[in-house]
Write a protein that holds these residues in place. Structure first.
Motif, short mmCIF file in Angstrom:
data_model
loop_
_atom_site.label_atom_id
_atom_site.label_comp_id
_atom_site.label_asym_id
_atom_site.label_seq_id
_atom_site.Cartn_x
_atom_site.Cartn_y
_atom_site.Cartn_z
N VAL A 98 0.83 -1.20 0.00
CA VAL A 98 0.00 0.00 0.00
C VAL A 98 0.87 1.26 0.00
CG1 VAL A 98 -1.64 1.35 1.37
CG2 VAL A 98 -1.99 -1.11 1.08
N VAL A 99 1.88 1.29 0.84
CA VAL A 99 2.77 2.45 0.91
C VAL A 99 3.49 2.66 -0.41
CG1 VAL A 99 4.84 3.38 2.03
CG2 VAL A 99 3.05 2.30 3.42
N ALA A 100 3.93 1.56 -1.03
CA ALA A 100 4.67 1.66 -2.29
C ALA A 100 3.80 2.15 -3.45
CB ALA A 100 5.28 0.30 -2.64
N MET A 101 2.51 1.84 -3.41
CA MET A 101 1.64 2.19 -4.53
C MET A 101 1.05 3.60 -4.42
SD MET A 101 1.58 -0.25 -6.76
CE MET A 101 0.05 -0.15 -7.70
N ILE A 102 0.99 4.13 -3.23
CA ILE A 102 0.35 5.44 -3.03
C ILE A 102 0.93 6.53 -3.94
CG2 ILE A 102 0.11 7.36 -1.39
CD1 ILE A 102 -0.45 5.26 0.78
N PRO A 103 2.26 6.63 -4.08
CA PRO A 103 2.80 7.71 -4.92
C PRO A 103 2.43 7.58 -6.40
CG PRO A 103 4.50 6.84 -3.47
CD PRO A 103 3.35 5.90 -3.41
N HIS A 104 1.98 6.42 -6.82
CA HIS A 104 1.69 6.17 -8.24
C HIS A 104 0.20 6.14 -8.52
CE1 HIS A 104 5.97 5.24 -8.58
NE2 HIS A 104 5.80 4.61 -7.44
N PHE A 105 -0.57 6.54 -7.53
CA PHE A 105 -2.03 6.54 -7.70
C PHE A 105 -2.47 7.62 -8.67
CE2 PHE A 105 -6.17 8.30 -6.62
CZ PHE A 105 -6.97 7.16 -6.66
N SER A 106 -3.41 7.23 -9.54
CA SER A 106 -4.03 8.19 -10.46
C SER A 106 -5.50 7.81 -10.62
CB SER A 106 -3.34 8.17 -11.83
OG SER A 106 -4.10 8.92 -12.77
N THR A 107 -6.36 8.77 -10.47
CA THR A 107 -7.79 8.50 -10.61
C THR A 107 -8.12 7.93 -11.97
OG1 THR A 107 -8.28 10.34 -9.10
CG2 THR A 107 -10.09 9.52 -10.45
N ALA A 108 -7.41 8.36 -12.99
CA ALA A 108 -7.68 7.87 -14.35
C ALA A 108 -7.46 6.37 -14.45
CB ALA A 108 -6.78 8.60 -15.34
N ASN A 109 -6.52 5.85 -13.69
CA ASN A 109 -6.26 4.40 -13.73
C ASN A 109 -7.45 3.58 -13.25
OD1 ASN A 109 -3.64 4.70 -14.68
ND2 ASN A 109 -2.76 4.79 -12.62
N LEU A 110 -8.23 4.14 -12.37
CA LEU A 110 -9.39 3.41 -11.84
C LEU A 110 -10.42 3.15 -12.92
CD1 LEU A 110 -9.95 5.44 -8.53
CD2 LEU A 110 -8.82 3.22 -8.75
N PHE A 111 -10.50 4.05 -13.89
CA PHE A 111 -11.59 4.03 -14.86
C PHE A 111 -11.11 3.74 -16.28
CE2 PHE A 111 -12.59 7.32 -11.58
CZ PHE A 111 -13.45 6.52 -10.83
N ASP A 112 -10.08 2.88 -16.41
CA ASP A 112 -9.52 2.64 -17.74
C ASP A 112 -10.14 1.45 -18.46
OD1 ASP A 112 -8.45 0.61 -16.23
OD2 ASP A 112 -6.38 0.89 -16.90
N ILE A 113 -11.23 0.91 -17.94
CA ILE A 113 -11.98 -0.14 -18.65
C ILE A 113 -13.06 0.55 -19.47
CG2 ILE A 113 -13.49 -2.15 -18.39
CD1 ILE A 113 -12.02 -2.84 -15.83
N ALA A 114 -13.09 0.26 -20.76
CA ALA A 114 -14.01 0.95 -21.67
C ALA A 114 -15.45 0.58 -21.35
CB ALA A 114 -13.68 0.57 -23.12
N PRO A 115 -16.35 1.57 -21.32
CA PRO A 115 -17.77 1.29 -21.06
C PRO A 115 -18.38 0.43 -22.16
CG PRO A 115 -17.29 3.63 -20.77
CD PRO A 115 -16.08 3.01 -21.42
N THR A 116 -19.30 -0.45 -21.77
CA THR A 116 -20.03 -1.28 -22.72
C THR A 116 -21.35 -0.60 -23.05
OG1 THR A 116 -21.16 -2.52 -20.97
CG2 THR A 116 -18.98 -3.32 -21.67
N THR A 117 -22.23 -1.34 -23.69
CA THR A 117 -23.55 -0.80 -24.04
C THR A 117 -24.61 -1.21 -23.01
OG1 THR A 117 -23.97 -2.74 -25.44
CG2 THR A 117 -23.01 -0.79 -26.50
N ALA A 118 -24.19 -1.78 -21.90
CA ALA A 118 -25.14 -2.22 -20.87
C ALA A 118 -25.89 -1.03 -20.28
CB ALA A 118 -24.40 -2.98 -19.76
N VAL A 119 -27.05 -1.32 -19.73
CA VAL A 119 -27.87 -0.26 -19.11
C VAL A 119 -27.11 0.36 -17.95
CG1 VAL A 119 -30.01 0.24 -17.87
CG2 VAL A 119 -30.01 -1.43 -19.75
N GLY A 120 -26.99 1.70 -17.99
CA GLY A 120 -26.30 2.41 -16.94
C GLY A 120 -24.80 2.46 -17.08
N ALA A 121 -24.27 2.00 -18.22
CA ALA A 121 -22.82 1.95 -18.41
C ALA A 121 -22.23 3.36 -18.46
CB ALA A 121 -22.48 1.20 -19.69
N SER A 122 -21.05 3.48 -17.84
CA SER A 122 -20.32 4.75 -17.81
C SER A 122 -18.87 4.42 -17.49
CB SER A 122 -20.91 5.67 -16.73
OG SER A 122 -20.72 5.09 -15.45
N ALA A 123 -18.04 5.44 -17.43
CA ALA A 123 -16.65 5.20 -17.04
C ALA A 123 -16.57 4.63 -15.62
CB ALA A 123 -15.86 6.51 -17.13
#
Length: 483
Positions: A184-209
């Motif tokens: 956890v300590v090692a990963m904190i400096p490399h955290f980016s919000t964009a990394n959390l949402f890098d899976i492309a949205p599908t066409t499912a109901v309610g799909a979003s980033a």
């Protein structure tokens, strides 16, 4: 008592056995205080921080897994408070089976114990597959030789003695927890919000980033969110080997849960946030792969090597501890006559050696499939059945037997256990979404077990078994009163 007539009650027949029956079925008492019990609770679960949870990213994306994890955190926290009360009331090796047995009779007890047994017999096989993935990454060796070696060594340690096993388990768990903190300590400096949402949205109901697979992804991610907490409910299975169980079981459960909540929140944020959700969504070794991902360190470092090496301790801790759990559940069901009685025999070290070896052999064979994610789902499905029955047992006992001695009382009472029950039903339903083979395998297992119960074992239950004895006493008192 052997010459006294058998008892027939609630559709079951109870046989009286003589003292020699229990002489060959004894566990070593006083082996664990609350610190070891809290360590046992963390040990059951800690492998879920190292692998398994990340498959939920593939089902729901980070947002879906986040919501699913919050829901399951609430479910497990409320359930732990519920089990703390039940374990202080009925401190026996039967754990959840004993609770449901008191509330719903032998059928309810058997169904609960069978669900717990399904969970604990399957979970080590899934963990063995992940251990193989870690050793393959670390040493270049995996597969069946690793599965066989780990089963043989750790089943052997458990046969040697519960005290030794619990202390070794605590040490391994402490090492694994250290690895998680370093990660956890090692990963904190490399955290980016964009990394959390890098899976492309599908066409499912309610799909979003945030929810790339839509609203249904939340539900589908629930079985993997459970992996952050799965098996904490096994602490009460150590009741007969605990010192002052009425006091120490609740304390061990609650402290263990608090530690698990901290790790779940930390790992879920910094893992995908440092490496990217897409990078680790299908990984068998997500912590190491996230450390080595380009967005984190751009390749292997001493930190990833350390987490890989010490992270193996996390998988070992859960593997080791759940072997303890399945043996005690099998021991209790067998001692009471629900399953063949030879399964509860204990050896010179007062450990249930038969109940250790037979499920271990079955688990090894299941691990050979290599389908760790499928085995997770089967274990989770069994677990959620038991959660529904155990939380319902708390509500039933609060209403029907309010005068029972409760050394610990659940904060919020049946409101707390009611929340746990509703979420447990939701988690159970989620098991139908991901892979229907899970339901088929679980149904097949239940069909065999239920057939054995209804055609044979319900006519041969043991009247003096700790989880059953109250029934025999109540029946005898009723007969005396009627006379």
């Amino acid at each position: 008592m052997a010459d006294q007539p058998n008892i027939h009650v609630h559709g079951a027949d109870y046989e009286k056995v003589d003292a020699s029956y229990f002489e060959h079925r004894q566990l070593r008492t006083g082996a664990a205080g609350w610190v070891l019990l809290a360590g046992l609770g963390v040990a059951y679960v800690i492998s879920g921080d190292f692998a398994g949870w990340n498959f939920g990213l593939k089902q729901g994306g980070w947002g879906g897994l986040l919501i699913a994890t919050i829901l399951m955190a609430v479910m497990y926290t409320t359930m732990v408070f519920t089990l703390a009360e039940l374990s202080s009331m009925i401190p026996t090796a039967g754990g959840g089976y004993g609770f449901a047995r008191r509330a719903f009779g032998p059928v309810g007890g058997f169904l609960t114990g069978t669900a717990i047994l399904l969970e604990y017999a399957i979970a080590p096989a899934a963990i063995a597959v992940f251990i193989g993935a870690y050793t393959q990454s670390l040493l270049g060796v995996g597969g069946w030789p690793i599965y066989l070696a780990f089963y043989a060594v750790f089943v052997g340690i458990h046969i040697y003695g519960a005290g030794t096993a619990l202390k070794l388990m605590f040490l391994i768990t402490a090492v694994a927890a250290t690895a998680l903190v370093v990660y956890v300590v090692a990963m904190i400096p490399h955290f980016s919000t964009a990394n959390l949402f890098d899976i492309a949205p599908t066409t499912a109901v309610g799909a979003s980033a945030f929810l790339p697979f839509g609203y249904i992804g939340i539900w589908a991610a629930i079985p993997y969110a459970i992996w952050f907490f799965l098996a904490i409910e096994g602490v009460p299975l150590a009741a007969e080997e605990a010192a002052d169980p009425r006091k120490n079981l609740p304390k061990g459960l609650i402290v263990g849960m608090l530690i698990l909540l901290f790790f779940a929140a930390s790992i879920l944020v910094v893992g995908p946030g440092g490496a990217g959700s897409a990078t680790i969504q299908a990984s068998g070794n997500p912590l190491v792969e996230s450390l080595e991902a380009a967005t984190a360190y751009g390749g292997g470092t001493w930190i990833s090597a350390f987490v890989n090496l010490v992270g193996l301790a996390g998988l070992v801790a859960s593997f080791f501890s759940i072997i303890f759990a399945y043996s005690r559940q099998l021991f209790a069901l067998s001692r009471a006559g629900y399953l063949p009685r030879f399964l509860s025999l204990t050896g010179a070290h007062k450990t249930p050696w038969v109940a250790l070896i037979i499920p271990g052999t079955i688990g090894f064979l299941l691990a050979l499939t290599g389908e760790g994610d499928l085995l997770i789902l089967v274990a989770v499905f069994g677990a959620t059945i038991s959660y529904v029955l155990m939380t319902a047992a708390h509500i039933a006992l609060r209403r029907r037997e309010p005068g029972l001695d409760r050394p610990y009382r659940t904060p919020g009472g049946i409101l707390t256990s009611g929340i746990a029950l509703v979420l447990a039903i939701t988690a159970f339903a989620a098991g139908f979404l991901v892979d229907l083979r899970v339901v088929l395998y679980a149904a097949g297992f239940y069909a065999v077990m239920v057939a054995y119960f209804f055609f044979y074992s319900r006519h041969h239950l043991v009247a003096q078994a700790p989880e059953e004895e109250f029934e025999a006493i109540a029946r005898a008192e009723a007969e005396l009163g009627g006379g």
